[in-house]
Design an enzyme around this catalytic site. Structure first.
Site, PDB file in Angstrom:
ATOM      1  N   SER A   4       0.863  -1.186   0.000  1.00 41.85           N
ATOM      2  CA  SER A   4       0.000   0.000   0.000  1.00 41.85           C
ATOM      3  C   SER A   4       0.895   1.229   0.000  1.00 41.85           C
ATOM      4  O   SER A   4       2.031   1.170   0.501  1.00 41.85           O
ATOM      5  CB  SER A   4      -0.865   0.009   1.266  1.00 41.85           C
TER       6      SER A   4
ATOM      7  N   TYR B 170      -2.819  -0.849  10.925  1.00 45.39           N
ATOM      8  CA  TYR B 170      -2.824  -1.121   9.478  1.00 45.39           C
ATOM      9  C   TYR B 170      -1.573  -0.540   8.826  1.00 45.39           C
ATOM     10  O   TYR B 170      -0.881  -1.221   8.058  1.00 45.39           O
ATOM     11  CB  TYR B 170      -4.089  -0.547   8.825  1.00 45.39           C
TER      12      TYR B 170
END
Ligand SMILES: NC(=O)c1ccc[n+]([C@@H]2O[C@H](COP(=O)([O-])OP(=O)(O)OC[C@H]3O[C@@H](n4cnc5c(N)ncnc54)[C@H](OP(=O)(O)O)[C@@H]3O)[C@@H](O)[C@H]2O)c1
Length: 280
Positions: free
Chosen positions: A147, A162
């Protein structure tokens, strides 16, 4: 490079980016091995792909990547049916509990995020390298769907676990690439920005107002955009590694700077595109 004779294992293939990559690689006639927890969704996807592409080979397994034994058994079992695994798309992942700060998260959400994004991510890699025999063959590609948050940490408050897990995936990717020197195994990172999938709804506990506020004023990517990027990375020859690729909405200038006037300017963009089309 043609993906026609390649066998590709995708984790998190039941929906979103993983399912879009499966559809994209089915167009290239790759043999597909699809893992996720939802057997029903995997069966529907497998049926769709096999109806659309005559003769396409698709194997599905309901596996929770947090469960190392289940994962390694599934890979051992699959390898008896396919001759080899050429590509791992390490994609299963999730964010939970946003926008809560770390101490306000449910402990189970922390366990699920780290269990999936860190343990599961490494377990899948381990199983493909060992039980899947990629290390013994010394050939293949591990494409990690990380990501943009993995690089731009610390971004904004509310997703400590996260973001930390995605930073861990980046570190793991870089180290693994160096550890596999002496083999022809590529280790790549594909870093999506905001993609409109279940991910962002789940991230905020399916709270529509939080979701709408986050997505306000700009056009996110769709899963197919990320699948195209994955196909580009996998399509390179042996000599070339697209080592890492950020694919983001143009309006996502950074994790903190979103162009929320993107949609407002859309009319001008469309008019210009039409005038170019007319001129051609
Ligand atoms: N969407 C974004 O904006 C975005 C941005 C950057 C990075 N990413 C990354 O892209 C990846 C895919 O996300 P997505 O947007 O496609 O989300 P999604 O639509 O929610 O799909 C997530 C997939 O992961 C699977 N999964 C979740 N936990 C699992 C587990 N424990 N074991 C096996 N499979 C599991 C889900 O299937 P089951 O529920 O059936 O198990 C599903 O197939 C994730 O790693 C995410 O971090 C997404």
């Amino acid at each position: 490079m043609s993906l026609k004779s390649q066998t590709v294992l995708i984790t998190g293939a039941s929906m979103g980016i993983g399912a879009a990559i499966a559809r994209r690689l089915a167009n290239e006639s790759a043999t597909l091995i699809l893992f996720a927890r939802s057997n029903d969704k995997l069966s529907v996807l497998s049926k769709e792909l096999q109806e659309r592409h005559t003769g396409l080979k698709v194997y599905t397994r309901a596996v929770d990547v947090q469960d190392n034994t289940a994962l390694s058994n599934a890979v051992s079992n699959i390898i008896q049916q396919v001759s080899q695994i050429d590509v791992l798309i390490n994609n299963a992942g999730l964010a939970l509990g946003a926008p809560n700060a770390f101490p306000d998260l449910e402990i189970q959400d922390i366990i699920t995020m780290t269990g999936t994004n860190i343990n599961g991510f490494m377990f899948a890699t381990y199983a493909v390298l060992n039980q899947g025999k990629m290390k013994a063959r010394g050939r293949g590609t591990i494409l990690n769907v990380t990501s943009t948050t993995g690089l731009e940490v610390p971004p904004f408050p509310g997703e400590a676990v996260y973001h930390a897990s995605k930073a861990c995936q980046e570190a793991f990717t870089n180290v693994l690439r160096t550890e596999l020197t002496g083999t022809d195994i590529k280790v790549l990172a594909l870093r999506p920005g905001v993609v409109a999938t279940n991910f962002h709804e789940q991230r905020v506990g399916y709270d529509k107002q939080s979701y709408d506020t986050f997505m306000k004023g700009f056009e996110p990517l769709v899963a197919e955009d990320v699948a195209d990027a994955a196909a580009f990375m996998l399509g390179q020859g042996d000599r070339v590694s697209v080592k890492a690729l950020d694919v983001v909405p143009t309006a996502q200038r950074s994790l903190q700077v979103f162009d929320r006037e993107w949609n407002e300017r859309g009319e001008g963009r469309r008019a210009e595109a039409m005038s170019v089309d007319r001129a051609v």
